[in-house]
Design a protein around this motif. Structure first.
Motif, PDB file in Angstrom:
ATOM      1  N   ALA A 198     -28.868 -19.355  -0.939  1.00  0.00           N
ATOM      2  CA  ALA A 198     -29.456 -18.217  -0.239  1.00  0.00           C
ATOM      3  C   ALA A 198     -28.432 -17.522   0.642  1.00  0.00           C
ATOM      4  CB  ALA A 198     -30.655 -18.682   0.594  1.00  0.00           C
ATOM      5  N   ALA A 199     -27.579 -18.289   1.315  1.00  0.00           N
ATOM      6  CA  ALA A 199     -26.565 -17.690   2.174  1.00  0.00           C
ATOM      7  C   ALA A 199     -25.534 -16.920   1.355  1.00  0.00           C
ATOM      8  CB  ALA A 199     -25.878 -18.775   3.005  1.00  0.00           C
ATOM      9  N   VAL A 200     -25.151 -17.454   0.199  1.00  0.00           N
ATOM     10  CA  VAL A 200     -24.177 -16.761  -0.648  1.00  0.00           C
ATOM     11  C   VAL A 200     -24.766 -15.477  -1.207  1.00  0.00           C
ATOM     12  CG1 VAL A 200     -22.873 -16.925  -2.796  1.00  0.00           C
ATOM     13  CG2 VAL A 200     -22.885 -18.840  -1.210  1.00  0.00           C
ATOM     14  N   VAL A 201     -26.015 -15.534  -1.655  1.00  0.00           N
ATOM     15  CA  VAL A 201     -26.672 -14.333  -2.170  1.00  0.00           C
ATOM     16  C   VAL A 201     -26.737 -13.261  -1.086  1.00  0.00           C
ATOM     17  CG1 VAL A 201     -28.905 -13.412  -2.897  1.00  0.00           C
ATOM     18  CG2 VAL A 201     -27.984 -15.440  -3.993  1.00  0.00           C
ATOM     19  N   ALA A 202     -27.084 -13.646   0.121  1.00  0.00           N
ATOM     20  CA  ALA A 202     -27.154 -12.681   1.216  1.00  0.00           C
ATOM     21  C   ALA A 202     -25.779 -12.102   1.530  1.00  0.00           C
ATOM     22  CB  ALA A 202     -27.740 -13.354   2.455  1.00  0.00           C
ATOM     23  N   ALA A 203     -24.741 -12.945   1.487  1.00  0.00           N
ATOM     24  CA  ALA A 203     -23.387 -12.468   1.775  1.00  0.00           C
ATOM     25  C   ALA A 203     -22.919 -11.466   0.725  1.00  0.00           C
ATOM     26  CB  ALA A 203     -22.428 -13.648   1.839  1.00  0.00           C
ATOM     27  N   VAL A 204     -23.207 -11.745  -0.534  1.00  0.00           N
ATOM     28  CA  VAL A 204     -22.776 -10.852  -1.605  1.00  0.00           C
ATOM     29  C   VAL A 204     -23.555  -9.546  -1.577  1.00  0.00           C
ATOM     30  CG1 VAL A 204     -22.671 -10.558  -4.108  1.00  0.00           C
ATOM     31  CG2 VAL A 204     -21.980 -12.718  -3.079  1.00  0.00           C
ATOM     32  N   SER A 205     -24.859  -9.633  -1.387  1.00  0.00           N
ATOM     33  CA  SER A 205     -25.712  -8.450  -1.469  1.00  0.00           C
ATOM     34  C   SER A 205     -25.630  -7.584  -0.218  1.00  0.00           C
ATOM     35  CB  SER A 205     -27.163  -8.876  -1.703  1.00  0.00           C
ATOM     36  OG  SER A 205     -27.996  -7.753  -1.828  1.00  0.00           O
ATOM     37  N   PHE A 206     -25.623  -8.188   0.958  1.00  0.00           N
ATOM     38  CA  PHE A 206     -25.718  -7.420   2.193  1.00  0.00           C
ATOM     39  C   PHE A 206     -24.369  -7.174   2.870  1.00  0.00           C
ATOM     40  CE2 PHE A 206     -29.963  -9.807   2.419  1.00  0.00           C
ATOM     41  CZ  PHE A 206     -30.579  -8.852   1.623  1.00  0.00           C
ATOM     42  N   LEU A 207     -23.409  -8.089   2.660  1.00  0.00           N
ATOM     43  CA  LEU A 207     -22.121  -7.970   3.330  1.00  0.00           C
ATOM     44  C   LEU A 207     -20.981  -7.611   2.391  1.00  0.00           C
ATOM     45  CD1 LEU A 207     -22.376 -11.057   5.737  1.00  0.00           C
ATOM     46  CD2 LEU A 207     -22.958  -8.669   6.203  1.00  0.00           C
ATOM     47  N   GLY A 208     -21.250  -7.591   1.100  1.00  0.00           N
ATOM     48  CA  GLY A 208     -20.224  -7.192   0.136  1.00  0.00           C
ATOM     49  C   GLY A 208     -19.141  -8.212  -0.099  1.00  0.00           C
ATOM     50  N   VAL A 209     -19.398  -9.480   0.147  1.00  0.00           N
ATOM     51  CA  VAL A 209     -18.409 -10.524  -0.102  1.00  0.00           C
ATOM     52  C   VAL A 209     -18.236 -10.695  -1.608  1.00  0.00           C
ATOM     53  CG1 VAL A 209     -17.840 -12.960   0.210  1.00  0.00           C
ATOM     54  CG2 VAL A 209     -18.981 -11.698   2.042  1.00  0.00           C
ATOM     55  N   THR A 210     -16.999 -10.630  -2.078  1.00  0.00           N
ATOM     56  CA  THR A 210     -16.737 -10.741  -3.521  1.00  0.00           C
ATOM     57  C   THR A 210     -15.802 -11.884  -3.870  1.00  0.00           C
ATOM     58  OG1 THR A 210     -14.912  -9.149  -3.345  1.00  0.00           O
ATOM     59  CG2 THR A 210     -17.093  -8.273  -3.883  1.00  0.00           C
ATOM     60  N   SER A 211     -15.067 -12.413  -2.908  1.00  0.00           N
ATOM     61  CA  SER A 211     -14.103 -13.476  -3.181  1.00  0.00           C
ATOM     62  C   SER A 211     -14.797 -14.830  -3.229  1.00  0.00           C
ATOM     63  CB  SER A 211     -13.030 -13.503  -2.091  1.00  0.00           C
ATOM     64  OG  SER A 211     -12.236 -14.662  -2.195  1.00  0.00           O
ATOM     65  N   PRO A 212     -14.524 -15.625  -4.288  1.00  0.00           N
ATOM     66  CA  PRO A 212     -15.104 -16.972  -4.328  1.00  0.00           C
ATOM     67  C   PRO A 212     -14.730 -17.808  -3.107  1.00  0.00           C
ATOM     68  CG  PRO A 212     -14.234 -16.375  -6.480  1.00  0.00           C
ATOM     69  CD  PRO A 212     -13.811 -15.299  -5.529  1.00  0.00           C
ATOM     70  N   SER A 213     -13.511 -17.603  -2.571  1.00  0.00           N
ATOM     71  CA  SER A 213     -13.123 -18.339  -1.367  1.00  0.00           C
ATOM     72  C   SER A 213     -13.977 -17.944  -0.174  1.00  0.00           C
ATOM     73  CB  SER A 213     -11.646 -18.087  -1.052  1.00  0.00           C
ATOM     74  OG  SER A 213     -10.824 -18.556  -2.098  1.00  0.00           O
ATOM     75  N   GLY A 214     -14.444 -16.687  -0.175  1.00  0.00           N
ATOM     76  CA  GLY A 214     -15.319 -16.246   0.902  1.00  0.00           C
ATOM     77  C   GLY A 214     -16.706 -16.846   0.827  1.00  0.00           C
ATOM     78  N   TYR A 215     -17.128 -17.255  -0.394  1.00  0.00           N
ATOM     79  CA  TYR A 215     -18.442 -17.874  -0.545  1.00  0.00           C
ATOM     80  C   TYR A 215     -18.554 -19.161   0.268  1.00  0.00           C
ATOM     81  CZ  TYR A 215     -18.950 -14.968  -4.794  1.00  0.00           C
ATOM     82  OH  TYR A 215     -19.025 -13.941  -5.681  1.00  0.00           O
ATOM     83  N   VAL A 216     -17.409 -19.848   0.413  1.00  0.00           N
ATOM     84  CA  VAL A 216     -17.435 -21.188   0.988  1.00  0.00           C
ATOM     85  C   VAL A 216     -18.043 -21.182   2.380  1.00  0.00           C
ATOM     86  CG1 VAL A 216     -15.998 -23.102   1.755  1.00  0.00           C
ATOM     87  CG2 VAL A 216     -15.452 -21.917  -0.374  1.00  0.00           C
ATOM     88  N   TRP A 217     -17.604 -20.248   3.204  1.00  0.00           N
ATOM     89  CA  TRP A 217     -18.062 -20.244   4.592  1.00  0.00           C
ATOM     90  C   TRP A 217     -19.553 -19.966   4.679  1.00  0.00           C
ATOM     91  CZ3 TRP A 217     -14.416 -22.298   7.366  1.00  0.00           C
ATOM     92  CH2 TRP A 217     -13.083 -22.155   6.948  1.00  0.00           C
ATOM     93  N   PHE A 218     -20.033 -19.041   3.866  1.00  0.00           N
ATOM     94  CA  PHE A 218     -21.462 -18.735   3.886  1.00  0.00           C
ATOM     95  C   PHE A 218     -22.280 -19.881   3.293  1.00  0.00           C
ATOM     96  CE2 PHE A 218     -19.422 -14.608   4.158  1.00  0.00           C
ATOM     97  CZ  PHE A 218     -20.141 -14.008   5.187  1.00  0.00           C
TER      98      PHE A 218
END
Length: 358
Positions: A126-146
């Motif tokens: 859920a946190a990764v989906v929110a980061a990608v959809s609402f914050l525009g995170v695209t890097s797999p390394s960025g997924y980790v923190w969320f």
């Protein structure tokens, strides 16, 4: 280890055989280190197989040569840029998921539990989906923190919900709270993904579970979190053994039950959150590996954690190799392969007579 009626069976025709449970326990205890060494050897074989075998066929001599001498040939690029990072991520994630499953089963005293039952997987998703959809995170390394943040938030929510009221938190209340929270998080995750086509396209491979996009920067991010989670898991092993006899018995043996459970939930969040961030949602490893470990070493949680840390990557890397070659030159995601293996094993576990206790 059972006691009671078996103690009176030594008389009669079987008197010549030892039926002392302590003798059986001593024999198993003597074999535990040897079994762990064998598991490490098996893991080394799985690592070598993961580096040597893939959809792109390479001669073993070429793999061995470029492994030690990166000449930037096509074979060297495949080995160093694709297979080695993929293998290392599988090694770390497999250890994390295996130990997370062992902790989840010990904390809930339910041998069908896995981190998903406590809402950890869906919290990360859920946190990764929110980061990608609402914050525009695209890097797999960025997924980790969320993913870590979502896993930690879900674990904390389950713990708080399980402790609501006058009664102290109990394993069955953790399970109910985890199931309820998982339903809410699943609804949110799928609603956001289906309404945002770009998010759905980016996450479809991550959601099914895959090591194909593993890289070294991603590994560098998740290793510290999984390392801390493993250390915590080993540290509380003895306390979890005492709590397996009941919380009152654990307190009588000097265990701080609330602190042990809090540390256990924290370790599950670290292990599962980092693993899910790196490789997506992979099922069965956290469920099946602790059962295999207990079949070998018995119920001692310290040994279960050690075996799970070794057998988890063996299972994950083997499933990944199978996925690479079964429909070559295409690949089948490791999450799909592990699900095919896990479904029948899960049914077998459900049919076992003494499933309710560890």
């Amino acid at each position: 280890m059972s006691t009671g009626p078996s103690a009176g069976l030594s008389a009669g025709p079987s008197a010549g055989r030892s039926t002392d449970p302590s003798a059986s326990g001593t024999a198993r205890g003597a074999l535990r280190p040897l079994g762990l060494v064998a598991a490490v050897v098996l893991l080394a074989g799985a690592v070598l197989m993961s580096i040597a075998v893939g959809a792109n066929h390479l001669a073993l001599s070429d793999v061995w040569r470029v492994l030690w001498h990166d000449d930037r040939s096509d074979a060297a690029v495949i080995v160093h840029d694709m297979r080695v990072p993929r293998t290392l991520v599988g090694l770390v994630v497999g250890a994390g998921l295996g130990v997370a499953g062992a902790l989840a089963q010990a904390l809930t005293r339910n041998s069908l539990a896995d981190p998903g039952l406590l809402g950890v997987n869906l919290g990360a998703a859920a946190a990764v989906v929110a980061a990608v959809s609402f914050l525009g995170v695209t890097s797999p390394s960025g997924y980790v923190w969320f993913a870590l943040l979502g896993a930690a938030a879900a674990s904390a929510a389950v713990y708080v919900l399980g402790a609501t009221g006058r009664a102290a938190v109990a394993p069955e209340r953790l399970i109910v709270a985890g199931a309820a929270l998982s339903a809410v998080l699943a609804a949110f995750t799928y609603a956001v993904a289906f309404l945002d086509h770009e998010t759905f396209d980016r996450l479809r491979f991550w959601d099914v579970g895959s090591l194909a996009r593993a890289d070294m920067p991603q590994l560098a991010v998740v290793v510290p979190f999984i390392g801390v989670g493993l250390l915590v898991a080993f540290a509380i092993g003895g306390a979890l053994d005492a709590m397996a006899m009941g919380e009152d018995a654990g307190r009588g043996l000097g265990v701080h039950v609330a602190r042990t459970r809090t540390l256990g939930v924290l370790a599950v969040a670290l292990l599962c959150g980092a693993g899910t961030a790196a490789a997506g949602s992979i099922t069965f490893v956290g469920l099946g590996v602790p059962h295999i470990a207990r079949a070998i070493c018995g119920p001692d949680q310290r040994w279960v954690v050690a075996y799970s840390a070794v057998l988890g990557p063996v299972l994950l890397l083997t499933a990944d190799v199978v996925g690479r070659v079964i429909i070559a030159p295409a690949e089948l995601e490791v999450g799909v392969v592990s699900a095919f293996v896990g479904a029948p094993v899960f049914i077998v576990l459900c049919r076992r007579a003494r499933l309710g206790r560890l």
